[in-house]
Design a protein around this motif. Structure first.
Motif, PDB file in Angstrom:
ATOM      1  N   LEU A 281      -1.929   7.439   5.342  1.00 23.85           N
ATOM      2  CA  LEU A 281      -1.439   8.895   5.838  1.00 23.85           C
ATOM      3  C   LEU A 281      -1.231   8.849   7.114  1.00 23.85           C
ATOM      4  N   THR A 282       0.200   8.906   7.364  1.00 22.45           N
ATOM      5  CA  THR A 282       0.157   9.380   8.914  1.00 22.45           C
ATOM      6  C   THR A 282       0.429  10.662   9.046  1.00 22.45           C
ATOM      7  N   ILE A 283      -0.514  11.385  10.117  1.00 20.98           N
ATOM      8  CA  ILE A 283      -0.395  12.634  10.287  1.00 20.98           C
ATOM      9  C   ILE A 283       0.240  12.786  11.665  1.00 20.98           C
ATOM     10  N   LEU A 284       1.016  13.858  12.021  1.00 24.18           N
ATOM     11  CA  LEU A 284       1.663  14.056  13.036  1.00 24.18           C
ATOM     12  C   LEU A 284       2.231  15.452  13.253  1.00 24.18           C
ATOM     13  N   TRP A 285       2.227  15.891  14.469  1.00 25.63           N
ATOM     14  CA  TRP A 285       2.823  17.460  14.563  1.00 25.63           C
ATOM     15  C   TRP A 285       4.202  17.362  14.399  1.00 25.63           C
ATOM     16  N   GLY A 286       4.715  18.485  13.799  1.00 24.66           N
ATOM     17  CA  GLY A 286       6.342  18.514  13.538  1.00 24.66           C
ATOM     18  C   GLY A 286       6.658  19.968  14.153  1.00 24.66           C
TER      19      GLY A 286
ATOM     20  N   SER B 284       6.414   8.186  -3.328  1.00 21.66           N
ATOM     21  CA  SER B 284       7.284   8.614  -4.538  1.00 21.66           C
ATOM     22  C   SER B 284       8.043   9.645  -4.696  1.00 21.66           C
ATOM     23  N   GLY B 285       8.043  10.474  -3.800  1.00 19.22           N
ATOM     24  CA  GLY B 285       8.826  11.533  -3.894  1.00 19.22           C
ATOM     25  C   GLY B 285       8.061  12.941  -3.989  1.00 19.22           C
ATOM     26  N   PHE B 286       6.713  12.836  -4.350  1.00 25.91           N
ATOM     27  CA  PHE B 286       5.886  14.213  -4.783  1.00 25.91           C
ATOM     28  C   PHE B 286       5.864  14.709  -3.316  1.00 25.91           C
ATOM     29  N   SER B 287       5.547  16.120  -3.281  1.00 24.83           N
ATOM     30  CA  SER B 287       5.544  16.699  -2.221  1.00 24.83           C
ATOM     31  C   SER B 287       4.700  18.118  -2.419  1.00 24.83           C
ATOM     32  N   CYS B 288       3.840  18.334  -1.550  1.00 28.18           N
ATOM     33  CA  CYS B 288       3.112  19.590  -1.560  1.00 28.18           C
ATOM     34  C   CYS B 288       2.763  20.180  -0.185  1.00 28.18           C
ATOM     35  N   VAL B 289       2.209  21.490  -0.058  1.00 29.96           N
ATOM     36  CA  VAL B 289       2.025  21.952   1.244  1.00 29.96           C
ATOM     37  C   VAL B 289       0.570  21.336   1.686  1.00 29.96           C
ATOM     38  N   SER B 290       0.085  21.568   2.698  1.00 33.65           N
ATOM     39  CA  SER B 290      -1.211  21.007   3.286  1.00 33.65           C
ATOM     40  C   SER B 290      -1.874  22.315   4.164  1.00 33.65           C
ATOM     41  N   LEU B 291      -3.318  21.937   3.866  1.00 36.78           N
ATOM     42  CA  LEU B 291      -4.137  23.136   4.621  1.00 36.78           C
ATOM     43  C   LEU B 291      -5.394  22.474   5.467  1.00 36.78           C
ATOM     44  N   GLU B 292      -5.429  22.442   6.693  1.00 39.17           N
ATOM     45  CA  GLU B 292      -6.697  22.088   7.461  1.00 39.17           C
ATOM     46  C   GLU B 292      -7.163  22.995   8.356  1.00 39.17           C
ATOM     47  N   LEU B 293      -8.349  22.778   8.825  1.00 42.33           N
ATOM     48  CA  LEU B 293      -8.942  23.956   9.965  1.00 42.33           C
ATOM     49  C   LEU B 293      -7.872  23.662  11.185  1.00 42.33           C
ATOM     50  N   PRO B 294      -8.005  24.881  12.028  1.00 42.74           N
ATOM     51  CA  PRO B 294      -7.481  24.822  13.250  1.00 42.74           C
ATOM     52  C   PRO B 294      -7.561  23.807  14.073  1.00 42.74           C
ATOM     53  N   TRP B 295      -6.787  23.111  15.076  1.00 43.04           N
ATOM     54  CA  TRP B 295      -7.117  22.208  15.992  1.00 43.04           C
ATOM     55  C   TRP B 295      -8.036  22.677  17.001  1.00 43.04           C
TER      56      TRP B 295
ATOM     57  N   MET C 234       0.659  -1.111   0.079  1.00 46.82           N
ATOM     58  CA  MET C 234      -0.014   0.005   0.164  1.00 46.82           C
ATOM     59  C   MET C 234       0.734   1.412  -0.004  1.00 46.82           C
ATOM     60  N   ARG C 235       0.589   2.245  -0.665  1.00 45.58           N
ATOM     61  CA  ARG C 235       1.161   3.476  -0.857  1.00 45.58           C
ATOM     62  C   ARG C 235       1.066   4.283   0.683  1.00 45.58           C
ATOM     63  N   THR C 236       2.214   5.104   0.585  1.00 40.94           N
ATOM     64  CA  THR C 236       2.036   5.925   2.033  1.00 40.94           C
ATOM     65  C   THR C 236       2.426   7.232   1.813  1.00 40.94           C
ATOM     66  N   ALA C 237       2.088   8.042   2.889  1.00 43.40           N
ATOM     67  CA  ALA C 237       2.211   9.372   2.781  1.00 43.40           C
ATOM     68  C   ALA C 237       2.305   9.966   4.257  1.00 43.40           C
ATOM     69  N   LEU C 238       2.987  10.899   4.425  1.00 44.64           N
ATOM     70  CA  LEU C 238       3.154  11.749   5.788  1.00 44.64           C
ATOM     71  C   LEU C 238       2.541  13.296   5.548  1.00 44.64           C
ATOM     72  N   LEU C 239       1.651  13.625   6.539  1.00 42.92           N
ATOM     73  CA  LEU C 239       1.419  14.860   6.782  1.00 42.92           C
ATOM     74  C   LEU C 239       2.036  15.343   7.870  1.00 42.92           C
TER      75      LEU C 239
ATOM     76  N   LYS D 152       3.435  19.875   5.613  1.00 45.99           N
ATOM     77  CA  LYS D 152       3.841  19.387   4.388  1.00 45.99           C
ATOM     78  C   LYS D 152       3.475  17.952   4.355  1.00 45.99           C
ATOM     79  N   LEU D 153       3.241  17.496   2.692  1.00 46.26           N
ATOM     80  CA  LEU D 153       2.362  16.414   2.712  1.00 46.26           C
ATOM     81  C   LEU D 153       3.396  15.744   1.504  1.00 46.26           C
ATOM     82  N   PRO D 154       4.507  14.989   2.033  1.00 50.87           N
ATOM     83  CA  PRO D 154       5.299  14.111   0.911  1.00 50.87           C
ATOM     84  C   PRO D 154       4.727  12.839   0.806  1.00 50.87           C
ATOM     85  N   LEU D 155       4.747  12.153  -0.354  1.00 49.26           N
ATOM     86  CA  LEU D 155       4.409  10.822  -0.729  1.00 49.26           C
ATOM     87  C   LEU D 155       5.462   9.879  -0.930  1.00 49.26           C
TER      88      LEU D 155
END
Length: 158
Positions: free
Chosen positions: A147-152, A24-35, A1-6, A19-22
């Motif tokens: 997709l693994t989401i973590l605070w960095g 494959s090496g593709f990467s973009c920035v990410s936007l979500e609502l506030p916590w 299964m493919r993986t990504a990290l937010l 930041k949202l890298p896959l």
């Protein structure tokens, strides 16, 4: 299964950015609502690992990726990846084009008050979301992914 990290790097009343890298090496920035403590329609989802599958019949977004229901995000459904530029706290006077979903983008900028898509206040958001979304979907080829989401640590988002 493919993986990504937010990796979330910043959150506040104007949104949550990262930041949202896959794999494959593709990467973009990410936007979500506030916590906002995982409040449905007001908050980004809790950090964790989630499975996203391709959906062909979203009433709001047609074809898109959607998070499978998960015990780590109780009560959260229809968490999708779709285009948006702004995700601020509407109770604080900011514009939100998300209801708990994730939007990819090419860069983080400040949209000036009174200009599209901003409202009455200057607001941070992401640019070229439709372009970034198309690139992300093309890379994933409608395959499910984890997709693994973590605070960095805070870093430059541009």
């Amino acid at each position: 299964m493919r993986t990504a990290l937010l990796k979330r790097t910043d959150t506040g009343d104007q949104g949550t950015f990262g930041k949202l890298p896959l794999d494959s090496g593709f990467s973009c920035v990410s936007l979500e609502l506030p916590w906002r403590n995982n409040a449905k329609g007001r908050s980004c989802v809790p950090p964790g690992t989630y499975i996203f599958k391709w959906r062909t019949d979203s009433p709001a977004h047609g074809e898109c990726y959607e998070m499978e229901p998960d015990a780590e995000a109780p009560g959260r459904t229809n968490v999708q990846i779709h285009a948006a530029n702004l995700a601020g706290d509407e109770d604080k006077g900011y514009v939100a084009q998300l209801l708990g979903c994730i939007a990819p983008g090419r860069a983080v900028v400040v949209f000036k008050a009174g200009t599209r898509p901003a409202g009455a206040k200057d607001q941070r958001g992401v640019t070229a979301s439709k372009l970034a979304l198309g690139e992300l979907e093309a890379d994933l080829k409608t395959e499910p992914f984890q997709l693994t989401i973590l605070w960095g640590a805070p870093s430059s988002l541009s």
